[in-house]
Design a protein around this motif. Sequence first.
Motif, PDB file in Angstrom:
ATOM      1  N   LEU A  20      20.137 -11.955  -3.826  1.00  0.00           N
ATOM      2  CA  LEU A  20      18.850 -12.008  -3.134  1.00  0.00           C
ATOM      3  C   LEU A  20      18.001 -10.789  -3.477  1.00  0.00           C
ATOM      4  N   ALA A  21      16.697 -10.972  -3.465  1.00  0.00           N
ATOM      5  CA  ALA A  21      15.746  -9.871  -3.603  1.00  0.00           C
ATOM      6  C   ALA A  21      14.718 -10.032  -2.481  1.00  0.00           C
ATOM      7  N   PRO A  22      15.090  -9.648  -1.265  1.00  0.00           N
ATOM      8  CA  PRO A  22      14.248  -9.971  -0.107  1.00  0.00           C
ATOM      9  C   PRO A  22      12.921  -9.227  -0.028  1.00  0.00           C
ATOM     10  N   TYR A  23      12.741  -8.154  -0.818  1.00  0.00           N
ATOM     11  CA  TYR A  23      11.480  -7.415  -0.781  1.00  0.00           C
ATOM     12  C   TYR A  23      10.664  -7.587  -2.053  1.00  0.00           C
ATOM     13  N   ALA A  24      10.962  -8.621  -2.825  1.00  0.00           N
ATOM     14  CA  ALA A  24      10.202  -8.927  -4.034  1.00  0.00           C
ATOM     15  C   ALA A  24       9.904 -10.420  -4.053  1.00  0.00           C
ATOM     16  N   ALA A  25       8.786 -10.774  -4.654  1.00  0.00           N
ATOM     17  CA  ALA A  25       8.414 -12.186  -4.746  1.00  0.00           C
ATOM     18  C   ALA A  25       7.731 -12.436  -6.088  1.00  0.00           C
ATOM     19  N   ASP A  26       7.945 -13.601  -6.634  1.00  0.00           N
ATOM     20  CA  ASP A  26       7.235 -13.999  -7.844  1.00  0.00           C
ATOM     21  C   ASP A  26       5.746 -14.079  -7.524  1.00  0.00           C
ATOM     22  N   LYS A  27       4.915 -13.650  -8.466  1.00  0.00           N
ATOM     23  CA  LYS A  27       3.477 -13.628  -8.196  1.00  0.00           C
ATOM     24  C   LYS A  27       2.878 -15.017  -7.973  1.00  0.00           C
ATOM     25  N   HIS A  28       3.596 -16.077  -8.354  1.00  0.00           N
ATOM     26  CA  HIS A  28       3.107 -17.442  -8.144  1.00  0.00           C
ATOM     27  C   HIS A  28       3.855 -18.151  -7.011  1.00  0.00           C
ATOM     28  N   SER A  29       4.594 -17.406  -6.208  1.00  0.00           N
ATOM     29  CA  SER A  29       5.459 -18.010  -5.189  1.00  0.00           C
ATOM     30  C   SER A  29       4.673 -18.566  -4.009  1.00  0.00           C
ATOM     31  N   ASN A  49       3.515  -4.119  -9.197  1.00  0.00           N
ATOM     32  CA  ASN A  49       4.532  -4.841  -9.963  1.00  0.00           C
ATOM     33  C   ASN A  49       5.865  -4.140  -9.760  1.00  0.00           C
ATOM     34  N   SER A  50       6.826  -4.845  -9.150  1.00  0.00           N
ATOM     35  CA  SER A  50       8.132  -4.232  -8.881  1.00  0.00           C
ATOM     36  C   SER A  50       9.162  -4.558  -9.953  1.00  0.00           C
ATOM     37  N   SER A  51       8.740  -5.175 -11.021  1.00  0.00           N
ATOM     38  CA  SER A  51       9.671  -5.624 -12.056  1.00  0.00           C
ATOM     39  C   SER A  51      10.230  -4.478 -12.877  1.00  0.00           C
ATOM     40  N   ASN A  52      11.460  -4.653 -13.296  1.00  0.00           N
ATOM     41  CA  ASN A  52      12.027  -3.778 -14.318  1.00  0.00           C
ATOM     42  C   ASN A  52      12.742  -4.614 -15.371  1.00  0.00           C
ATOM     43  N   CYS A  53      12.498  -5.908 -15.346  1.00  0.00           N
ATOM     44  CA  CYS A  53      13.209  -6.807 -16.264  1.00  0.00           C
ATOM     45  C   CYS A  53      12.251  -7.679 -17.074  1.00  0.00           C
ATOM     46  N   GLY A  54      11.017  -7.226 -17.232  1.00  0.00           N
ATOM     47  CA  GLY A  54      10.075  -7.940 -18.065  1.00  0.00           C
ATOM     48  C   GLY A  54       9.320  -9.071 -17.390  1.00  0.00           C
ATOM     49  N   LYS A  55       9.513  -9.259 -16.092  1.00  0.00           N
ATOM     50  CA  LYS A  55       8.800 -10.301 -15.352  1.00  0.00           C
ATOM     51  C   LYS A  55       8.045  -9.640 -14.208  1.00  0.00           C
ATOM     52  N   PHE A  56       6.885 -10.152 -13.877  1.00  0.00           N
ATOM     53  CA  PHE A  56       6.069  -9.569 -12.808  1.00  0.00           C
ATOM     54  C   PHE A  56       6.579 -10.060 -11.457  1.00  0.00           C
ATOM     55  N   PHE A  57       7.074  -9.135 -10.648  1.00  0.00           N
ATOM     56  CA  PHE A  57       7.468  -9.426  -9.276  1.00  0.00           C
ATOM     57  C   PHE A  57       6.627  -8.565  -8.349  1.00  0.00           C
ATOM     58  N   VAL A  58       6.106  -9.160  -7.313  1.00  0.00           N
ATOM     59  CA  VAL A  58       5.288  -8.450  -6.347  1.00  0.00           C
ATOM     60  C   VAL A  58       6.191  -7.747  -5.348  1.00  0.00           C
ATOM     61  N   GLY A  59       5.903  -6.464  -5.092  1.00  0.00           N
ATOM     62  CA  GLY A  59       6.611  -5.739  -4.045  1.00  0.00           C
ATOM     63  C   GLY A  59       6.017  -6.111  -2.696  1.00  0.00           C
ATOM     64  N   LEU A  60       6.876  -6.351  -1.717  1.00  0.00           N
ATOM     65  CA  LEU A  60       6.426  -6.705  -0.372  1.00  0.00           C
ATOM     66  C   LEU A  60       6.424  -5.461   0.509  1.00  0.00           C
ATOM     67  N   ASP A  61       5.411  -5.320   1.333  1.00  0.00           N
ATOM     68  CA  ASP A  61       5.171  -4.131   2.137  1.00  0.00           C
ATOM     69  C   ASP A  61       6.210  -3.965   3.241  1.00  0.00           C
ATOM     70  N   GLY A  62       7.173  -3.073   3.003  1.00  0.00           N
ATOM     71  CA  GLY A  62       8.246  -2.845   3.961  1.00  0.00           C
ATOM     72  C   GLY A  62       7.796  -2.195   5.254  1.00  0.00           C
ATOM     73  N   SER A  63       6.563  -1.697   5.318  1.00  0.00           N
ATOM     74  CA  SER A  63       6.059  -1.142   6.573  1.00  0.00           C
ATOM     75  C   SER A  63       5.549  -2.243   7.500  1.00  0.00           C
ATOM     76  N   ASN A  64       5.437  -3.450   6.977  1.00  0.00           N
ATOM     77  CA  ASN A  64       4.954  -4.591   7.760  1.00  0.00           C
ATOM     78  C   ASN A  64       6.128  -5.223   8.513  1.00  0.00           C
ATOM     79  N   PRO A  65       6.076  -5.261   9.838  1.00  0.00           N
ATOM     80  CA  PRO A  65       7.176  -5.851  10.608  1.00  0.00           C
ATOM     81  C   PRO A  65       7.491  -7.298  10.220  1.00  0.00           C
ATOM     82  N   LYS A  66       6.474  -8.060   9.831  1.00  0.00           N
ATOM     83  CA  LYS A  66       6.707  -9.457   9.426  1.00  0.00           C
ATOM     84  C   LYS A  66       7.495  -9.526   8.119  1.00  0.00           C
ATOM     85  N   VAL A  67       7.267  -8.584   7.222  1.00  0.00           N
ATOM     86  CA  VAL A  67       8.024  -8.530   5.970  1.00  0.00           C
ATOM     87  C   VAL A  67       9.480  -8.191   6.262  1.00  0.00           C
TER      88      VAL A  67
END
Length: 104
Positions: A20-29, A49-67
């Motif tokens: 699982l990658a609960p704090y990352a999301a595909d930009k088209h998700s 961009n939170s990616s380190n593997c050649g794909k764009f993943f959006v970082g989700l704001d961990g300061s947001n209680p809903k996240v």
Amino acid sequence: CMRQLAQSIKKAGMRPGLWLAPYAADKHSLLLKNHPSWAIRNNSGRIANSSNCGKFFVGLDGSNPKVREHAFTCVQRAVEWGFEVLKLDFLYACCLVGNGKCDA
């Protein structure tokens, strides 16, 4: 479906695991389409961009209680399905520059 998969893995004598990658999301998700404000953005409004593997993943704001609730729910659901081994990856994604929109 996932519960049945975990059960069939156990029946085969193995321990079911899930990555699982609960704090990352595909930009088209669907997640980002439904919650665009969850994306970490820099001061210019560009998505982090939170990616380190050649794909764009959006970082989700961990300061947001809903996240944080979303991340907890993802892990809880996997455990309820019967997965015994969880790999929580890309946790740094919630700490990218631009984070903190919801800090008090």
